[in-house]
Design a protein around this motif. Structure first.
Motif, mmCIF file in Angstrom:
data_model
loop_
_atom_site.group_PDB
_atom_site.id
_atom_site.type_symbol
_atom_site.label_atom_id
_atom_site.label_comp_id
_atom_site.label_asym_id
_atom_site.label_seq_id
_atom_site.Cartn_x
_atom_site.Cartn_y
_atom_site.Cartn_z
ATOM 1 N N ASP A 39 -3.251 0.777 -8.499
ATOM 2 C CA ASP A 39 -3.086 0.473 -7.662
ATOM 3 C C ASP A 39 -1.310 -0.063 -6.992
ATOM 4 O OD1 ASP A 39 -2.240 -1.698 -9.538
ATOM 5 O OD2 ASP A 39 -2.881 -2.986 -8.847
ATOM 6 N N ILE A 42 -0.548 2.788 -5.172
ATOM 7 C CA ILE A 42 -0.795 3.700 -3.520
ATOM 8 C C ILE A 42 -0.562 2.365 -2.974
ATOM 9 C CG2 ILE A 42 -2.688 2.335 -1.954
ATOM 10 C CD1 ILE A 42 -4.665 3.744 -4.764
ATOM 11 N N ARG A 43 -0.034 1.100 -2.748
ATOM 12 C CA ARG A 43 0.876 0.202 -2.173
ATOM 13 C C ARG A 43 2.059 0.576 -1.939
ATOM 14 N NH1 ARG A 43 -1.170 -3.802 -5.468
ATOM 15 N NH2 ARG A 43 0.061 -4.138 -7.043
ATOM 16 N N GLU A 44 3.060 0.899 -3.193
ATOM 17 C CA GLU A 44 3.895 1.520 -2.776
ATOM 18 C C GLU A 44 4.209 2.712 -1.728
ATOM 19 O OE1 GLU A 44 6.179 1.886 -6.640
ATOM 20 O OE2 GLU A 44 6.268 -0.515 -7.009
ATOM 21 N N ASP A 45 3.299 3.919 -2.132
ATOM 22 C CA ASP A 45 3.533 4.626 -1.355
ATOM 23 C C ASP A 45 3.341 5.494 -0.918
ATOM 24 O OD1 ASP A 45 5.085 5.423 -3.833
ATOM 25 O OD2 ASP A 45 4.343 6.265 -4.603
ATOM 26 N N SER A 46 1.724 4.343 -0.418
ATOM 27 C CA SER A 46 0.227 5.346 0.825
ATOM 28 C C SER A 46 0.067 3.979 0.927
ATOM 29 C CB SER A 46 -0.617 6.135 0.017
ATOM 30 O OG SER A 46 0.412 7.252 -0.977
ATOM 31 N N PRO A 47 0.467 3.263 1.928
ATOM 32 C CA PRO A 47 0.167 1.837 2.790
ATOM 33 C C PRO A 47 -0.942 2.207 3.427
ATOM 34 C CG PRO A 47 1.836 2.332 3.710
ATOM 35 C CD PRO A 47 2.253 3.407 2.911
ATOM 36 N N ASP A 48 -1.016 3.443 3.656
ATOM 37 C CA ASP A 48 -2.343 3.847 4.762
ATOM 38 C C ASP A 48 -3.723 3.947 4.258
ATOM 39 O OD1 ASP A 48 -1.542 4.185 6.945
ATOM 40 O OD2 ASP A 48 -0.955 6.503 7.240
ATOM 41 N N VAL A 49 -3.597 4.412 2.830
ATOM 42 C CA VAL A 49 -4.543 4.042 1.247
ATOM 43 C C VAL A 49 -4.978 2.816 1.167
ATOM 44 C CG1 VAL A 49 -5.118 4.994 -0.595
ATOM 45 C CG2 VAL A 49 -3.849 6.829 1.043
ATOM 46 N N GLN A 50 -4.308 2.131 1.018
ATOM 47 C CA GLN A 50 -3.653 1.022 0.775
ATOM 48 C C GLN A 50 -5.055 -0.192 1.885
ATOM 49 O OE1 GLN A 50 -3.816 -1.129 -1.995
ATOM 50 N NE2 GLN A 50 -4.067 -3.170 -1.405
ATOM 51 N N SER A 51 -4.738 0.136 2.840
ATOM 52 C CA SER A 51 -5.118 -0.454 3.970
ATOM 53 C C SER A 51 -6.943 -0.244 4.010
ATOM 54 C CB SER A 51 -4.881 0.128 5.508
ATOM 55 O OG SER A 51 -5.337 -0.565 6.441
#
Length: 67
Positions: A39, A42-51
């Motif tokens: 998690d 994802i927050r740090e590297d992939s903001p689209d995935v987090q969304s």
């Protein structure tokens, strides 16, 4: 993209096999270990995935699939 995920989520849920079971506490602990830190990555590297994950989690909560 979020609209597409929101539109597909109910269809995915409807296709889950009825014979699927809930995992045991031991299995859930194994999952937690396997995904530890994911998690944050994802927050740090992939903001689209987090969304997208936030949206799907919200849908699952709203439909009562998560407590």
């Amino acid at each position: 993209m979020l609209f597409l995920l929101a539109a597909l989520a109910p269809m995915a849920q409807a296709r889950l096999p009825a014979e699927w079971r809930n995992s045991s506490a031991a299995e859930q602990a194994q999952d937690a270990v396997a995904f530890a830190g994911l998690d944050q990555a994802i927050r740090e590297d992939s903001p689209d995935v987090q969304s997208a994950l936030s949206t799907l989690t919200g849908i699952a909560l709203e439909q009562g699939h998560l407590a």
